[in-house]
Design a protein around this motif. Structure first.
Motif, PDB file in Angstrom:
ATOM      1  N   SER A 132       0.878  -1.053  -0.018  1.00  0.00           N
ATOM      2  CA  SER A 132      -0.091  -0.154  -0.082  1.00  0.00           C
ATOM      3  C   SER A 132       0.929   1.259   0.141  1.00  0.00           C
ATOM      4  O   SER A 132       2.008   1.392   0.645  1.00  0.00           O
ATOM      5  N   VAL A 133       0.606   1.974  -0.826  1.00  0.00           N
ATOM      6  CA  VAL A 133       1.210   3.130  -0.845  1.00  0.00           C
ATOM      7  C   VAL A 133       1.218   4.144   0.360  1.00  0.00           C
ATOM      8  O   VAL A 133       2.051   4.884   0.856  1.00  0.00           O
ATOM      9  N   SER A 134      -0.031   4.241   1.030  1.00  0.00           N
ATOM     10  CA  SER A 134      -0.202   5.014   2.491  1.00  0.00           C
ATOM     11  C   SER A 134      -1.579   4.495   2.969  1.00  0.00           C
ATOM     12  O   SER A 134      -2.307   4.427   2.349  1.00  0.00           O
ATOM     13  N   ILE A 135      -1.357   4.288   4.074  1.00  0.00           N
ATOM     14  CA  ILE A 135      -2.700   3.734   5.322  1.00  0.00           C
ATOM     15  C   ILE A 135      -3.456   5.122   5.075  1.00  0.00           C
ATOM     16  O   ILE A 135      -4.749   5.000   5.021  1.00  0.00           O
ATOM     17  N   ASP A 136      -3.094   6.197   5.007  1.00  0.00           N
ATOM     18  CA  ASP A 136      -3.987   7.393   4.886  1.00  0.00           C
ATOM     19  C   ASP A 136      -4.683   7.592   3.586  1.00  0.00           C
ATOM     20  O   ASP A 136      -5.993   7.814   3.575  1.00  0.00           O
ATOM     21  N   TYR A 137      -4.171   7.127   2.608  1.00  0.00           N
ATOM     22  CA  TYR A 137      -4.909   7.094   1.397  1.00  0.00           C
ATOM     23  C   TYR A 137      -5.883   6.031   1.232  1.00  0.00           C
ATOM     24  O   TYR A 137      -6.987   6.013   0.828  1.00  0.00           O
ATOM     25  N   GLU A 138      -5.439   4.788   1.834  1.00  0.00           N
ATOM     26  CA  GLU A 138      -6.512   3.675   1.921  1.00  0.00           C
ATOM     27  C   GLU A 138      -7.697   4.221   2.813  1.00  0.00           C
ATOM     28  O   GLU A 138      -9.061   3.738   2.245  1.00  0.00           O
ATOM     29  N   GLN A 139      -7.495   4.808   3.903  1.00  0.00           N
ATOM     30  CA  GLN A 139      -8.648   5.430   4.853  1.00  0.00           C
ATOM     31  C   GLN A 139      -9.257   6.247   3.710  1.00  0.00           C
ATOM     32  O   GLN A 139     -10.522   6.473   4.116  1.00  0.00           O
ATOM     33  N   MET A 140      -8.833   7.163   3.200  1.00  0.00           N
ATOM     34  CA  MET A 140      -9.385   8.294   2.148  1.00  0.00           C
ATOM     35  C   MET A 140     -10.154   7.606   1.339  1.00  0.00           C
ATOM     36  O   MET A 140     -11.627   7.914   1.251  1.00  0.00           O
ATOM     37  N   MET A 141      -9.956   6.410   0.794  1.00  0.00           N
ATOM     38  CA  MET A 141     -10.853   5.607  -0.342  1.00  0.00           C
ATOM     39  C   MET A 141     -11.885   5.154   0.484  1.00  0.00           C
ATOM     40  O   MET A 141     -12.966   4.996  -0.076  1.00  0.00           O
ATOM     41  N   THR A 143     -13.382   6.017   3.221  1.00  0.00           N
ATOM     42  CA  THR A 143     -14.338   7.182   3.684  1.00  0.00           C
ATOM     43  C   THR A 143     -15.272   7.597   2.314  1.00  0.00           C
ATOM     44  O   THR A 143     -16.223   7.791   2.693  1.00  0.00           O
ATOM     45  N   GLU A 144     -14.444   7.680   1.330  1.00  0.00           N
ATOM     46  CA  GLU A 144     -15.266   8.368   0.158  1.00  0.00           C
ATOM     47  C   GLU A 144     -16.426   7.172  -0.291  1.00  0.00           C
ATOM     48  O   GLU A 144     -17.571   7.571  -0.525  1.00  0.00           O
ATOM     49  N   LEU A 145     -15.972   5.951  -0.063  1.00  0.00           N
ATOM     50  CA  LEU A 145     -17.233   4.864  -0.395  1.00  0.00           C
ATOM     51  C   LEU A 145     -18.031   4.853   0.702  1.00  0.00           C
ATOM     52  O   LEU A 145     -19.464   4.681   0.573  1.00  0.00           O
ATOM     53  N   GLN A 146     -17.676   5.165   1.943  1.00  0.00           N
ATOM     54  CA  GLN A 146     -18.865   5.222   3.048  1.00  0.00           C
ATOM     55  C   GLN A 146     -19.836   6.581   2.744  1.00  0.00           C
ATOM     56  O   GLN A 146     -21.062   6.183   3.199  1.00  0.00           O
ATOM     57  N   LYS A 147     -19.223   7.438   2.283  1.00  0.00           N
ATOM     58  CA  LYS A 147     -20.261   8.706   1.968  1.00  0.00           C
ATOM     59  C   LYS A 147     -21.119   8.235   0.661  1.00  0.00           C
ATOM     60  O   LYS A 147     -22.149   8.926   0.968  1.00  0.00           O
ATOM     61  N   LYS A 148     -20.849   7.486  -0.079  1.00  0.00           N
ATOM     62  CA  LYS A 148     -21.760   7.116  -1.239  1.00  0.00           C
ATOM     63  C   LYS A 148     -22.725   5.972  -0.827  1.00  0.00           C
ATOM     64  O   LYS A 148     -23.922   5.862  -1.283  1.00  0.00           O
ATOM     65  N   CYS A 149     -22.150   4.993   0.063  1.00  0.00           N
ATOM     66  CA  CYS A 149     -22.973   3.911   0.395  1.00  0.00           C
ATOM     67  C   CYS A 149     -23.397   3.579   1.808  1.00  0.00           C
ATOM     68  O   CYS A 149     -23.830   2.383   1.996  1.00  0.00           O
ATOM     69  N   ALA A 150     -23.094   4.552   2.715  1.00  0.00           N
ATOM     70  CA  ALA A 150     -23.079   4.128   4.160  1.00  0.00           C
ATOM     71  C   ALA A 150     -22.215   3.299   4.901  1.00  0.00           C
ATOM     72  O   ALA A 150     -21.314   2.557   4.376  1.00  0.00           O
ATOM     73  N   GLN A 151     -22.263   3.386   5.918  1.00  0.00           N
ATOM     74  CA  GLN A 151     -21.029   2.820   6.803  1.00  0.00           C
ATOM     75  C   GLN A 151     -21.115   1.317   6.705  1.00  0.00           C
ATOM     76  O   GLN A 151     -20.159   0.646   6.617  1.00  0.00           O
ATOM     77  N   ILE A 152     -22.432   0.631   6.728  1.00  0.00           N
ATOM     78  CA  ILE A 152     -22.294  -0.611   6.458  1.00  0.00           C
ATOM     79  C   ILE A 152     -21.594  -1.429   5.406  1.00  0.00           C
ATOM     80  O   ILE A 152     -21.008  -2.606   5.434  1.00  0.00           O
ATOM     81  N   TYR A 153     -21.882  -0.549   4.257  1.00  0.00           N
ATOM     82  CA  TYR A 153     -21.010  -1.018   3.048  1.00  0.00           C
ATOM     83  C   TYR A 153     -19.296  -1.145   3.247  1.00  0.00           C
ATOM     84  O   TYR A 153     -18.773  -2.096   2.579  1.00  0.00           O
ATOM     85  N   THR A 154     -18.901  -0.297   3.959  1.00  0.00           N
ATOM     86  CA  THR A 154     -17.372  -0.483   4.235  1.00  0.00           C
ATOM     87  C   THR A 154     -16.763  -1.161   5.598  1.00  0.00           C
ATOM     88  O   THR A 154     -15.834  -0.726   6.065  1.00  0.00           O
ATOM     89  N   SER A 155     -17.807  -1.414   6.402  1.00  0.00           N
ATOM     90  CA  SER A 155     -17.566  -1.720   7.791  1.00  0.00           C
ATOM     91  C   SER A 155     -16.465  -2.875   7.897  1.00  0.00           C
ATOM     92  O   SER A 155     -15.537  -2.702   8.818  1.00  0.00           O
ATOM     93  N   LYS A 156     -16.534  -3.871   6.787  1.00  0.00           N
ATOM     94  CA  LYS A 156     -15.439  -4.881   6.879  1.00  0.00           C
ATOM     95  C   LYS A 156     -14.022  -4.313   6.595  1.00  0.00           C
ATOM     96  O   LYS A 156     -13.160  -4.459   6.999  1.00  0.00           O
ATOM     97  N   LEU A 157     -14.088  -3.337   5.544  1.00  0.00           N
ATOM     98  CA  LEU A 157     -13.000  -2.789   5.034  1.00  0.00           C
ATOM     99  C   LEU A 157     -12.268  -1.950   6.039  1.00  0.00           C
ATOM    100  O   LEU A 157     -11.090  -2.044   6.400  1.00  0.00           O
TER     101      LEU A 157
END
Length: 453
Positions: A132-141, A143-157
C-alpha cells in the motif's frame, strides 16, 4: 456536470484502456465529453447523459466480450489497486484526484456489491504484502465509499485497516515480553544460522534476524489455509516463543499460521560476494537445508520440509531459474515445472553470481493464489445484500422514522435503476440492521421503524 464528465473521460482513457485497450470506450468518452461541454446547463440533456454514461460503464465492448455483469466492477477495483499500491508512478497530489475520479465512475457502477468484493480482496493483498502506498490514502478511499454507500458497506474494510494497524502495538508488547525473558529472546532478535562458506551452522556465521508477526481476524480477511509445513529449527523457536506470548494474553483464541504469506531475508555467504536474499518462508526452509548438504533429491526436500508437492515444485522452479540451485538431470534451457521429478537431484550452485546485492526471490505462486484467495462471489440477480442494506441506511438516516412498507417501496425506487430488487431480501436486510442496532421498531407500533444514530 462538465467537470464530472471530463474526469470520467480521463479515467476511461487512462485506466481501463490501459488494462483492456478497448477503443470503444475511448470513442464513447470523447463523444460524451463534447456533449457535456455543449449542454452544460440543459437538465434533460444532463439526465440523458447520466443514463448514457451508466450504459457505457456497465455495457460496453469489454463487458460483452467477458460475458460478465461484474466486469466493470472488477476493472474499477483493479484501477483503484494500481493507484493505491507502491510504485504507481502517481505523485501524492494526483492520488487524491484519482480517488475523486474513481468515485465519479463508482456512481455509475450497477453492481456495487461486486466492486466491494473485488476491492476487499485487493485491499487484503496490498496490506499483507505491504504494497500500500499509504494507510492514509486507504482510509481516504474507504471514507469516500462510506459517503456514497453508508457505513455498513465499508464496515469490513474499515475493520481490516484497524486490524492491520494493531500490528505495531502487538509487536511492541511482544518486544517487552522478549526483553523480560532474555534467556529466550534478546529483544526482538534471535540468533539464526544462514548459508555460509562451510555450508554448516557455525557461531562465527551467526547473524540477527527481526521477527514481525501480523495477527489477522479470520472473519475479515479473504485468506484460507494451505497445508502446513515444517519450519526450520532456527525459525520455529521464534514462532513457538510468540505463540506462548500470545496465548498467555488471549487464551481463548487460536492461531492458524498462513506461512504462504510469510517472508524474510537470508544472507548467502557461500559465494565471493555476500548476497541478501528476500525469500518466502518456503524458499527459506529449502535453502537452509543446504547448510547440511550440497545436494538433495526433491523427494528428500519434500520429506524434510513437508511442503505440499505442487507448491514445492513451483518454488524449486523459481530457485533454479534464479540460478541459486541447479537440477543435475535437466539443462536450464529445457527446464519446465512439469519436467521436475521427485527423484531429480537439486544442487546448490556454488558459482552463483549476480549484479544485484539484494535479490528478490519472493514471487507470487500460482498454486497459492488459486488455493488461498477466496473466489469473488458471483452475485445473481436479487442477491445484492450490501447495496440493499446501504440503501436502507441512507433512506432511514434522512427520514429518521418510516413505516416498513414505505421503506421497502423507497428502497425499490432507489435501487430499481441499478439492480433487480427482491422484497424478501429487503425484509431480511431490515431485520439484519435491527439486530446490528442501525434501526429499531417503534415502542408503540411495530410497523414503524426508527433510525438509531
Amino acid at each position: 456536470m462538465s467537470r464530472a464528465y471530463l474526469r470520467l473521460s480521463h479515467l476511461f482513457s487512462h485506466s481501463w484502456l490501459q488494462i483492456k485497450g478497448d477503443p470503444f470506450l475511448q470513442d464513447s468518452t470523447e463523444f460524451y465529453q463534447r456533449e457535456a461541454a455543449t449542454f452544460i446547463n440543459e437538465n434533460p440533456i444532463n439526465e440523458y447523459l447520466e443514463w448514457a454514461f451508466s450504459k457505457v460503464v456497465n455495457r460496453n465492448a469489454v463487458t460483452i466480450a467477458a460475458n460478465s455483469s461484474t466486469k466493470s466492477s472488477e476493472l474499477l477495483a483493479l484501477f483503484t489497486n494500481i493507484i493505491l499500491q507502491i510504485n504507481n508512478d502517481v505523485d501524492n497530489r494526483n492520488i487524491e484526484e484519482c480517488i475523486k475520479d474513481i468515485m465519479i465512475v463508482f456512481k455509475y457502477i450497477e453492481n456495487e456489491d461486486a466492486f466491494q468484493n473485488f476491492y476487499w480482496r485487493l485491499l487484503a493483498e496490498r496490506l499483507v504484502y505491504e504494497r500500500s502506498v499509504s494507510i492514509d490514502y486507504e482510509q481516504m478511499m474507504i471514507t469516500e465509499l462510506q459517503k456514497k454507500c453508508a457505513q455498513i458497506y465499508t464496515s469490513k474494510l474499515q475493520k481490516m485497516i484497524e486490524n492491520f494497524n494493531s500490528k505495531e502495538k502487538l509487536m511492541e508488547e511482544y518486544q517487552q515480553h522478549c526483553k523480560s525473558q532474555q534467556s529466550i529472546c534478546n529483544g526482538m532478535r534471535e540468533k539464526e544460522n544462514v548459508l555460509c562458506k562451510s555450508y554448516k551452522f557455525s557461531p562465527k556465521n551467526i547473524v540477527s534476524v527481526d521477527l514481525s508477526i501480523m495477527v489477522l481476524a479470520t472473519n475479515l480477511w479473504p485468506f484460507s489455509i494451505v497445508s502446513d509445513f515444517d519450519l526450520p529449527l532456527a525459525l520455529s523457536s521464534s514462532v513457538d516463543n510468540f505463540i506462548q506470548f500470545y496465548y498467555h494474553r488471549h487464551s481463548k483464541q487460536k492461531l492458524i499460521w498462513l506461512y504462504q504469506y510469510s517472508r524474510g531475508e537470508l544472507h548467502a555467504c557461500f559465494t565471493r560476494s555476500t548476497y541478501i536474499l528476500q525469500a518466502s518462508a518456503y524458499e527459506i526452509a529449502i535453502l537452509l537445508l543446504y547448510n547440511d548438504s550440497l545436494e538433495w533429491t526433491i523427494q528428500q526436500i519434500c520429506k524434510k520440509t513437508r511442503i505440499r508437492t505442487d507448491i514445492l515444485i513451483e518454488v524449486l522452479y523459481i530457485l533454479i531459474t534464479s540460478d541459486l540451485l541447479t537440477c543435475l538431470q535437466i539443462n536450464k534451457e529445457d527446464l519446465r515445472e512439469t519436467n521436475l521429478q521427485m527423484e531429480h537431484i537439486i544442487r546448490l550452485n556454488d558459482d552463483f553470481t549476480s549484479d544485484k546485492i539484494c535479490i528478490n526471490l519472493n514471487k507470487p505462486l500460482k498454486t497459492i493464489n488459486k488455493d488461498t484467495i477466496k473466489p469473488i462471489e458471483k452475485l445473481p440477480d436479487g442477491d445484492y445484500k450490501f447495496s440493499t442494506q446501504a440503501a436502507i441506511v441512507r433512506i432511514m438516516k434522512n427520514r429518521k422514522t418510516l413505516t416498513q412498507a414505505c421503506l421497502i417501496q423507497e428502497v425499490i425506487d432507489q435501487l430499481n435503476n441499478k439492480i433487480t430488487t427482491d422484497i424478501n431480501l429487503i425484509e431480511q436486510s431490515i431485520e439484519y440492521l435491527i439486530n446490528k442496532e442501525y434501526l429499531k421498531h417503534n415502542a408503540d407500533d411495530d410497523n414503524i421503524l426508527e433510525y438509531l444514530p
